[in-house]
Motif scaffolding. Structure first.
Motif, PDB file in Angstrom:
ATOM      1  N   ARG A 107      -2.019   3.437   5.800  1.00  0.00           N
ATOM      2  CA  ARG A 107      -1.953   3.140   4.655  1.00  0.00           C
ATOM      3  C   ARG A 107      -2.994   2.453   4.123  1.00  0.00           C
ATOM      4  O   ARG A 107      -3.917   1.937   4.873  1.00  0.00           O
ATOM      5  N   ASP A 108      -3.053   2.763   2.763  1.00  0.00           N
ATOM      6  CA  ASP A 108      -4.217   2.088   2.114  1.00  0.00           C
ATOM      7  C   ASP A 108      -3.623   1.442   0.733  1.00  0.00           C
ATOM      8  O   ASP A 108      -2.816   1.862   0.217  1.00  0.00           O
ATOM      9  N   VAL A 109      -4.403   0.642   0.220  1.00  0.00           N
ATOM     10  CA  VAL A 109      -4.346  -0.251  -1.126  1.00  0.00           C
ATOM     11  C   VAL A 109      -5.351  -0.466  -1.808  1.00  0.00           C
ATOM     12  O   VAL A 109      -6.382  -0.803  -1.229  1.00  0.00           O
ATOM     13  N   ASP A 110      -5.404  -0.507  -3.088  1.00  0.00           N
ATOM     14  CA  ASP A 110      -6.331  -0.798  -3.990  1.00  0.00           C
ATOM     15  C   ASP A 110      -6.375  -2.319  -4.267  1.00  0.00           C
ATOM     16  O   ASP A 110      -5.373  -3.373  -4.361  1.00  0.00           O
ATOM     17  N   VAL A 111      -7.592  -3.014  -3.898  1.00  0.00           N
ATOM     18  CA  VAL A 111      -7.842  -4.492  -4.114  1.00  0.00           C
ATOM     19  C   VAL A 111      -9.028  -4.682  -5.066  1.00  0.00           C
ATOM     20  O   VAL A 111     -10.092  -3.921  -4.907  1.00  0.00           O
ATOM     21  N   PRO A 112      -9.050  -5.741  -5.893  1.00  0.00           N
ATOM     22  CA  PRO A 112     -10.236  -6.031  -6.935  1.00  0.00           C
ATOM     23  C   PRO A 112     -11.112  -6.941  -6.077  1.00  0.00           C
ATOM     24  O   PRO A 112     -10.564  -7.780  -5.232  1.00  0.00           O
ATOM     25  N   ILE A 113     -12.333  -6.660  -6.739  1.00  0.00           N
ATOM     26  CA  ILE A 113     -13.418  -7.609  -6.061  1.00  0.00           C
ATOM     27  C   ILE A 113     -13.377  -9.095  -6.818  1.00  0.00           C
ATOM     28  O   ILE A 113     -12.970  -8.991  -7.786  1.00  0.00           O
ATOM     29  N   VAL A 114     -13.441 -10.249  -5.833  1.00  0.00           N
ATOM     30  CA  VAL A 114     -13.138 -11.641  -6.456  1.00  0.00           C
ATOM     31  C   VAL A 114     -14.664 -12.155  -6.656  1.00  0.00           C
ATOM     32  O   VAL A 114     -15.330 -12.120  -5.480  1.00  0.00           O
ATOM     33  N   ASN A 115     -15.014 -12.633  -7.434  1.00  0.00           N
ATOM     34  CA  ASN A 115     -16.114 -13.697  -7.706  1.00  0.00           C
ATOM     35  C   ASN A 115     -16.228 -14.442  -6.432  1.00  0.00           C
ATOM     36  O   ASN A 115     -15.395 -15.306  -6.391  1.00  0.00           O
ATOM     37  N   LEU A 116     -17.455 -14.410  -5.739  1.00  0.00           N
ATOM     38  CA  LEU A 116     -17.637 -15.228  -4.627  1.00  0.00           C
ATOM     39  C   LEU A 116     -17.454 -16.802  -4.768  1.00  0.00           C
ATOM     40  O   LEU A 116     -16.795 -17.241  -4.039  1.00  0.00           O
ATOM     41  N   GLU A 117     -18.161 -17.314  -5.897  1.00  0.00           N
ATOM     42  CA  GLU A 117     -18.011 -18.474  -6.198  1.00  0.00           C
ATOM     43  C   GLU A 117     -16.534 -19.111  -6.454  1.00  0.00           C
ATOM     44  O   GLU A 117     -16.188 -20.034  -6.083  1.00  0.00           O
ATOM     45  N   GLY A 155       0.836  -1.177   0.138  1.00  0.00           N
ATOM     46  CA  GLY A 155      -0.034  -0.115  -0.136  1.00  0.00           C
ATOM     47  C   GLY A 155       0.794   1.306  -0.031  1.00  0.00           C
ATOM     48  O   GLY A 155       2.056   1.184  -0.075  1.00  0.00           O
ATOM     49  N   LYS A 156       0.158   2.378   0.215  1.00  0.00           N
ATOM     50  CA  LYS A 156       1.097   3.634   0.335  1.00  0.00           C
ATOM     51  C   LYS A 156       0.355   4.422   1.265  1.00  0.00           C
ATOM     52  O   LYS A 156      -0.746   4.261   1.985  1.00  0.00           O
ATOM     53  N   LYS A 157       1.074   5.579   1.776  1.00  0.00           N
ATOM     54  CA  LYS A 157       0.391   6.467   2.814  1.00  0.00           C
ATOM     55  C   LYS A 157      -0.664   6.969   2.391  1.00  0.00           C
ATOM     56  O   LYS A 157      -0.546   7.567   1.195  1.00  0.00           O
ATOM     57  N   ALA A 158      -1.717   7.003   3.267  1.00  0.00           N
ATOM     58  CA  ALA A 158      -3.203   7.457   2.927  1.00  0.00           C
ATOM     59  C   ALA A 158      -2.935   9.004   3.096  1.00  0.00           C
ATOM     60  O   ALA A 158      -2.439   9.623   3.766  1.00  0.00           O
ATOM     61  N   ASN A 159      -3.768   9.495   1.887  1.00  0.00           N
ATOM     62  CA  ASN A 159      -3.750  10.947   1.864  1.00  0.00           C
ATOM     63  C   ASN A 159      -4.683  11.589   3.030  1.00  0.00           C
ATOM     64  O   ASN A 159      -5.606  11.017   3.468  1.00  0.00           O
ATOM     65  N   GLY A 214      -5.268   0.665   6.771  1.00  0.00           N
ATOM     66  CA  GLY A 214      -5.233   0.299   8.061  1.00  0.00           C
ATOM     67  C   GLY A 214      -3.741   0.816   8.456  1.00  0.00           C
ATOM     68  O   GLY A 214      -2.905   1.159   7.602  1.00  0.00           O
ATOM     69  N   TRP A 215      -3.650   0.461   9.886  1.00  0.00           N
ATOM     70  CA  TRP A 215      -2.357   0.994  10.334  1.00  0.00           C
ATOM     71  C   TRP A 215      -1.314  -0.416  10.579  1.00  0.00           C
ATOM     72  O   TRP A 215      -2.038  -1.239  11.177  1.00  0.00           O
ATOM     73  N   GLY A 216      -0.422  -0.499  10.224  1.00  0.00           N
ATOM     74  CA  GLY A 216       0.729  -1.530  10.597  1.00  0.00           C
ATOM     75  C   GLY A 216       1.797  -1.834   9.584  1.00  0.00           C
ATOM     76  O   GLY A 216       2.124  -1.000   8.989  1.00  0.00           O
ATOM     77  N   SER A 217       2.372  -2.991   9.691  1.00  0.00           N
ATOM     78  CA  SER A 217       3.553  -3.455   8.910  1.00  0.00           C
ATOM     79  C   SER A 217       3.194  -3.457   7.663  1.00  0.00           C
ATOM     80  O   SER A 217       1.993  -3.523   7.202  1.00  0.00           O
ATOM     81  N   THR A 240      -7.149  11.249  13.120  1.00  0.00           N
ATOM     82  CA  THR A 240      -5.824  11.091  12.973  1.00  0.00           C
ATOM     83  C   THR A 240      -5.426  10.155  12.070  1.00  0.00           C
ATOM     84  O   THR A 240      -6.059   9.045  12.202  1.00  0.00           O
ATOM     85  N   HIS A 241      -4.415  10.182  11.169  1.00  0.00           N
ATOM     86  CA  HIS A 241      -3.931   9.304  10.290  1.00  0.00           C
ATOM     87  C   HIS A 241      -2.519   8.716  10.886  1.00  0.00           C
ATOM     88  O   HIS A 241      -2.045   7.841  10.504  1.00  0.00           O
ATOM     89  N   ASN A 242      -2.177   9.482  12.120  1.00  0.00           N
ATOM     90  CA  ASN A 242      -0.861   9.059  12.666  1.00  0.00           C
ATOM     91  C   ASN A 242      -1.069   8.750  14.045  1.00  0.00           C
ATOM     92  O   ASN A 242      -1.641   9.653  14.778  1.00  0.00           O
TER      93      ASN A 242
END
Length: 259
Positions: free
Chosen positions: A163-173, A29-33, A148-151, A80-82
Motif C-alpha cells: 500500500r502507498d500514501v501521499d505525504v507532504p514534506i514538513v519544514n525541517l525547522e 493509504g491505498k493498494k499500490a498500482n 509498505g506492507w502491513g496494517s 511482487t506487491h503481494n
C-alpha cells in the motif's frame, strides 16, 4: 558530559515511546498500482517473515534502514506487491553494509545497504529507483509518497499487499520545534527529513522502516521513526534519513561493489 547525558536521555525517551519503527503500517493509504513502485523490496528474517521495507537502487544493492539489521541471516524479496505470492526466484540472500557511524536510531545515520547475492533480474516487475541528486532541494509541502506492507490502523492486522500514501514534506525547522515541544522533548538527530504524520492523517506507523520516501520519482528518504505506536495522526512529523547527505558513502559502495 552534558552532551553525553542528552544523548542518553534521548535514547531512553525513544525506546520508552516506541519510536523505533519495526514492522510496516501505511496509514490511510491505498493498494499500490502493480505497475508502479517496482523498486520496492521486502527485507525478511531467516524464517522468511517480513521485517522491514527497502528499495532497489542498483541491480546489486537494496537500500534500507540500519535498525532493520537482524542478528541472523537476512534475505530480500523483489518483484511482487503481494507477499503471499513469492517464489524462490524472487528471493536474494544479502550482505549487510551498515553505515559505519550508526549506533542507534536516536543518534541518526539510520541507513544500510544490502548487497544482493546475485544481480537482480530487471524486468517488468523489478526496476531500481533513482536517488535524489545532492544539489536538489525538496520544497516544503511538496507531495511525496511512502509505501509498505502491513496494517492500516493502530493495532490492526498486517496486510500482505503493498500500500502507498501521499505525504507532504514538513519544514525541517518546524519539525525540530514540534519534536522538542513538551512532553516529547526530543532533539532530532542530524541528516533527517520530515514528512507526513503532522497536520495530516497520512503517514507510516511503527513501520515501513527502511522503505523509501519518494518525491518526483526519486528516493529522497529512508523511513526511520515516528512517535509511539499510535497511528492517530496528527502528532509530530514522521522522520526519515535524508539520502542526499549519504550520497558519497552510497556511491563509493556501489562503485566498489562491496562494503
Amino acid at each position: 558530559m552534558m552532551h553525553a547525558l542528552q544523548k542518553f536521555l534521548l535514547f531512553h525517551l525513544l525506546m520508552c515511546l516506541g519510536l523505533q519503527a519495526l514492522g510496516s503500517d501505511i496509514i490511510n493509504g491505498k493498494k499500490a498500482n502493480e505497475k508502479l513502485m517496482l523498486y520496492m523490496a521486502s527485507v525478511q528474517n531467516n524464517k522468511g517473515h517480513h521485517v522491514c521495507g527497502g528499495f532497489l537502487i542498483d541491480e546489486s544493492f537494496v537500500l534500507t534502514a540500519a535498525h532493520c539489521d537482524e542478528k541472523n541471516s537476512m534475505s530480500v524479496v523483489l518483484g511482487t506487491h503481494n507477499l503471499k505470492k513469492v517464489d524462490d526466484s524472487m528471493r536474494y540472500n544479502v550482505t549487510r553494509c551498515k553505515h559505519p557511524s550508526y549506533v542507534s536510531v536516536s543518534k541518526g545515520d539510520d541507513i544500510m545497504l544490502l548487497k544482493l547475492s546475485k544481480k537482480a533480474q530487471l524486468n517488468k516487475r523489478v526496476k531500481p529507483v533513482p536517488l535524489i541528486k545532492a544539489e536538489i532541494k525538496i520544497k516544503e509541502k511538496a507531495k511525496c509518497h511512502v509505501a509498505g506492507w502491513g496494517s492500516t490502523e493502530t493495532g490492526g492486522k498486517t496486510d500482505n499487499v503493498l500500500r502507498d500514501v501521499d505525504v507532504p514534506i514538513v519544514n525541517l525547522e518546524d519539525c525540530k520545534k514540534e519534536w522538542a515541544q513538551p512532553p516529547n522533548g526530543v532533539n532530532l538527530p542530524a541528516n533527517v527529513i520530515c514528512a507526513g504524520g503532522y497536520g495530516t492523517k497520512n503517514g507510516f506507523c511503527q513501520g515501513d522502516s527502511g522503505g523509501p520516501l519518494v518525491c518526483d520519482r526519486k528516493a529522497v528518504g529512508v523511513v526511520s521513526f515516528n512517535m509511539r505506536k499510535n497511528c492517530d495522526y496528527p502528532n509530530v512529523p514522521n522522520v526519515y534519513t535524508n539520502i542526499s547527505k549519504y550520497l558519497p558513502w552510497i556511491k563509493k559502495i556501489l562503485k566498489q561493489k562491496k562494503c
